[in-house]
Design a protein around this motif. Structure first.
Motif, PDB file in Angstrom:
ATOM      1  N   ASP A 182      -1.878  -7.865 -12.599  1.00 29.70           N
ATOM      2  CA  ASP A 182      -0.704  -7.763 -13.825  1.00 29.70           C
ATOM      3  C   ASP A 182      -1.379  -7.941 -14.972  1.00 29.70           C
ATOM      4  O   ASP A 182      -0.820  -7.736 -16.136  1.00 29.70           O
ATOM      5  CB  ASP A 182       0.554  -8.387 -13.560  1.00 29.70           C
ATOM      6  CG  ASP A 182       1.271  -7.896 -12.275  1.00 29.70           C
ATOM      7  OD1 ASP A 182       2.206  -8.984 -11.930  1.00 29.70           O
ATOM      8  OD2 ASP A 182       1.043  -7.087 -11.937  1.00 29.70           O
ATOM      9  N   LEU A 202       3.344   6.327 -16.952  1.00 30.97           N
ATOM     10  CA  LEU A 202       4.077   6.499 -17.892  1.00 30.97           C
ATOM     11  C   LEU A 202       4.801   7.907 -17.457  1.00 30.97           C
ATOM     12  O   LEU A 202       6.002   8.179 -17.251  1.00 30.97           O
ATOM     13  CB  LEU A 202       3.744   6.644 -19.174  1.00 30.97           C
ATOM     14  CG  LEU A 202       3.576   5.491 -20.013  1.00 30.97           C
ATOM     15  CD1 LEU A 202       2.978   5.535 -21.478  1.00 30.97           C
ATOM     16  CD2 LEU A 202       4.741   4.453 -20.007  1.00 30.97           C
ATOM     17  N   ARG A 262       8.917   1.674 -13.160  1.00 33.48           N
ATOM     18  CA  ARG A 262       7.907   2.261 -14.239  1.00 33.48           C
ATOM     19  C   ARG A 262       7.129   0.962 -15.035  1.00 33.48           C
ATOM     20  O   ARG A 262       6.159   1.045 -15.430  1.00 33.48           O
ATOM     21  CB  ARG A 262       8.584   2.968 -15.158  1.00 33.48           C
ATOM     22  CG  ARG A 262       7.687   4.028 -16.188  1.00 33.48           C
ATOM     23  CD  ARG A 262       8.017   3.553 -17.610  1.00 33.48           C
ATOM     24  NE  ARG A 262       8.724   2.759 -18.080  1.00 33.48           N
ATOM     25  CZ  ARG A 262       8.431   1.478 -18.689  1.00 33.48           C
ATOM     26  NH1 ARG A 262       7.451   1.102 -18.959  1.00 33.48           N
ATOM     27  NH2 ARG A 262       9.654   0.820 -19.235  1.00 33.48           N
ATOM     28  N   ARG A 263       8.023   0.255 -15.570  1.00 31.66           N
ATOM     29  CA  ARG A 263       7.487  -0.965 -16.099  1.00 31.66           C
ATOM     30  C   ARG A 263       6.519  -1.759 -15.304  1.00 31.66           C
ATOM     31  O   ARG A 263       5.567  -2.243 -15.719  1.00 31.66           O
ATOM     32  CB  ARG A 263       8.823  -1.926 -16.450  1.00 31.66           C
ATOM     33  CG  ARG A 263       8.373  -3.180 -17.321  1.00 31.66           C
ATOM     34  CD  ARG A 263       9.790  -3.957 -17.701  1.00 31.66           C
ATOM     35  NE  ARG A 263      10.940  -3.221 -17.517  1.00 31.66           N
ATOM     36  CZ  ARG A 263      11.864  -3.603 -16.873  1.00 31.66           C
ATOM     37  NH1 ARG A 263      11.573  -4.612 -15.977  1.00 31.66           N
ATOM     38  NH2 ARG A 263      12.876  -2.909 -16.918  1.00 31.66           N
ATOM     39  N   ARG A 264       6.758  -2.125 -14.077  1.00 30.00           N
ATOM     40  CA  ARG A 264       5.874  -2.667 -13.220  1.00 30.00           C
ATOM     41  C   ARG A 264       4.518  -1.790 -12.906  1.00 30.00           C
ATOM     42  O   ARG A 264       3.398  -2.475 -13.020  1.00 30.00           O
ATOM     43  CB  ARG A 264       6.289  -2.849 -11.800  1.00 30.00           C
ATOM     44  CG  ARG A 264       7.293  -4.266 -11.886  1.00 30.00           C
ATOM     45  CD  ARG A 264       7.812  -4.583 -10.592  1.00 30.00           C
ATOM     46  NE  ARG A 264       8.501  -3.502  -9.781  1.00 30.00           N
ATOM     47  CZ  ARG A 264       9.826  -3.215  -9.846  1.00 30.00           C
ATOM     48  NH1 ARG A 264      10.687  -3.983 -10.826  1.00 30.00           N
ATOM     49  NH2 ARG A 264      10.328  -2.171  -9.322  1.00 30.00           N
ATOM     50  N   GLN A 265       4.811  -0.649 -12.869  1.00 30.11           N
ATOM     51  CA  GLN A 265       3.271   0.235 -12.666  1.00 30.11           C
ATOM     52  C   GLN A 265       2.562   0.210 -13.784  1.00 30.11           C
ATOM     53  O   GLN A 265       1.264   0.375 -13.741  1.00 30.11           O
ATOM     54  CB  GLN A 265       4.003   1.753 -12.126  1.00 30.11           C
ATOM     55  CG  GLN A 265       2.841   2.562 -11.989  1.00 30.11           C
ATOM     56  CD  GLN A 265       1.983   2.190 -10.651  1.00 30.11           C
ATOM     57  OE1 GLN A 265       2.625   1.706  -9.947  1.00 30.11           O
ATOM     58  NE2 GLN A 265       0.924   2.779 -10.616  1.00 30.11           N
ATOM     59  N   THR A 266       3.102   0.215 -15.179  1.00 26.89           N
ATOM     60  CA  THR A 266       2.644   0.177 -16.393  1.00 26.89           C
ATOM     61  C   THR A 266       1.850  -1.318 -16.448  1.00 26.89           C
ATOM     62  O   THR A 266       0.682  -1.245 -17.067  1.00 26.89           O
ATOM     63  CB  THR A 266       3.113   0.489 -17.531  1.00 26.89           C
ATOM     64  OG1 THR A 266       4.169  -0.501 -17.660  1.00 26.89           O
ATOM     65  CG2 THR A 266       3.743   1.904 -17.558  1.00 26.89           C
ATOM     66  N   THR A 267       2.208  -2.161 -15.949  1.00 27.42           N
ATOM     67  CA  THR A 267       1.539  -3.625 -16.116  1.00 27.42           C
ATOM     68  C   THR A 267       0.436  -3.644 -15.037  1.00 27.42           C
ATOM     69  O   THR A 267      -0.496  -4.517 -14.752  1.00 27.42           O
ATOM     70  CB  THR A 267       2.543  -4.579 -16.074  1.00 27.42           C
ATOM     71  OG1 THR A 267       3.378  -4.604 -14.924  1.00 27.42           O
ATOM     72  CG2 THR A 267       3.355  -4.592 -17.469  1.00 27.42           C
ATOM     73  N   GLU A 318      13.574   2.285 -13.713  1.00 27.69           N
ATOM     74  CA  GLU A 318      12.703   1.842 -14.735  1.00 27.69           C
ATOM     75  C   GLU A 318      12.109   0.669 -14.598  1.00 27.69           C
ATOM     76  O   GLU A 318      11.192   0.313 -15.348  1.00 27.69           O
ATOM     77  CB  GLU A 318      14.277   1.447 -15.946  1.00 27.69           C
ATOM     78  CG  GLU A 318      13.890   0.612 -17.001  1.00 27.69           C
ATOM     79  CD  GLU A 318      12.627   0.791 -17.861  1.00 27.69           C
ATOM     80  OE1 GLU A 318      12.135   0.062 -18.768  1.00 27.69           O
ATOM     81  OE2 GLU A 318      12.158   2.088 -17.817  1.00 27.69           O
ATOM     82  N   GLY A 319      12.660  -0.285 -13.666  1.00 27.77           N
ATOM     83  CA  GLY A 319      11.650  -1.407 -13.440  1.00 27.77           C
ATOM     84  C   GLY A 319      10.380  -1.173 -12.666  1.00 27.77           C
ATOM     85  O   GLY A 319       9.355  -1.640 -12.978  1.00 27.77           O
ATOM     86  N   GLY A 325       6.932   7.774 -14.404  1.00 24.57           N
ATOM     87  CA  GLY A 325       7.798   7.158 -14.625  1.00 24.57           C
ATOM     88  C   GLY A 325       9.214   8.005 -15.224  1.00 24.57           C
ATOM     89  O   GLY A 325      10.331   8.127 -15.073  1.00 24.57           O
ATOM     90  N   TRP A 335      18.770   8.147 -24.038  1.00 23.52           N
ATOM     91  CA  TRP A 335      17.332   7.945 -23.364  1.00 23.52           C
ATOM     92  C   TRP A 335      16.734   9.224 -23.468  1.00 23.52           C
ATOM     93  O   TRP A 335      17.326  10.231 -23.044  1.00 23.52           O
ATOM     94  CB  TRP A 335      17.346   7.433 -22.088  1.00 23.52           C
ATOM     95  CG  TRP A 335      17.303   5.914 -21.881  1.00 23.52           C
ATOM     96  CD1 TRP A 335      17.688   4.830 -22.926  1.00 23.52           C
ATOM     97  CD2 TRP A 335      17.228   5.019 -20.624  1.00 23.52           C
ATOM     98  NE1 TRP A 335      17.617   3.657 -22.368  1.00 23.52           N
ATOM     99  CE2 TRP A 335      17.522   3.854 -21.063  1.00 23.52           C
ATOM    100  CE3 TRP A 335      16.933   5.286 -19.323  1.00 23.52           C
ATOM    101  CZ2 TRP A 335      17.305   2.650 -20.250  1.00 23.52           C
ATOM    102  CZ3 TRP A 335      16.920   4.200 -18.525  1.00 23.52           C
ATOM    103  CH2 TRP A 335      17.030   2.915 -18.967  1.00 23.52           C
TER     104      TRP A 335
END
Length: 189
Positions: free
Chosen positions: A171, A83, A158-163, A155-156, A86, A11
């Motif tokens: 969302d 991003l 960051r994923r939630r924040q971008t959506t 990671e979760g 994150g 990563w």
């Protein structure tokens, strides 16, 4: 799904900084281009290069487009910020977990597998030494599990924040006008 050790080592959370900047800058570039077009078309009447119903329709169309690209730019700015945020969170938790795994590996008596299991290395040991190592392995496993959970949470997050980048907490990405709505002002000239 939590990453394996070998995958986590590959990563590169710092790449999220560059991606975030790229997303933000791309949205701003689209907004600037459309805003410039809108402004230039609006001033054509003043220079007498173009006027009339067709000019009015084009002016209205590009003003709507400028509004839409303004919203698009805000959206891409929010995604870019998510991003970049994150990157720091994931990077810090990733580094902590990998450092702990390396520390355990370097002890010589324990090792961390690719699936984050703390194991006793094969060596000739007394029963007391094995019992002590088992207790230490269990304690280290608790630490590794906590760090691994932190990586998963980062990671979760960051994923939630971008959506969930819109201020409404939705969302769903913003909806821009459909093509049929954009064609409502047809020039007559």
């Amino acid at each position: 799904m939590l990453p394996s050790r070998s995958r986590l080592e590959r990563w590169n959370p710092d790449s999220l900084n560059f991606t975030g900047d790229s997303v933000t800058n791309s949205g701003a570039a689209v907004d600037a281009a459309v805003t410039t077009l809108s402004s230039n078309i609006r001033t054509m009447r003043d220079t007498r290069d173009w006027s009339g119903d067709a000019h009015s329709a084009a002016t209205s169309m590009f003003e709507r487009a400028a509004d839409q690209t303004g919203a698009f730019s805000e959206y891409t700015t929010s995604i870019g910020a998510a991003l970049k945020e994150g990157s720091g969170t994931i990077g810090a938790t990733r580094t902590a977990l990998l450092n702990k795994a390396d520390e355990i590996d370097m002890s010589g008596q324990l090792r961390v597998s690719d699936h984050w299991v703390v194991l006793i290395t094969g060596a000739k040991l007394t029963a007391e030494q094995v019992a002590a190592l088992e207790r230490r392995a269990q304690a280290e496993q608790i630490t590794v599990n906590g760090l691994l959970a932190a990586v998963g949470a980062a990671e979760g997050g960051r994923r939630r924040q971008t959506t969930r980048v819109r201020s409404t907490g939705s969302d769903e990405p913003p909806s821009w006008h459909s093509g049929a709505q954009r064609r409502s002002a047809q020039p007559n000239d």
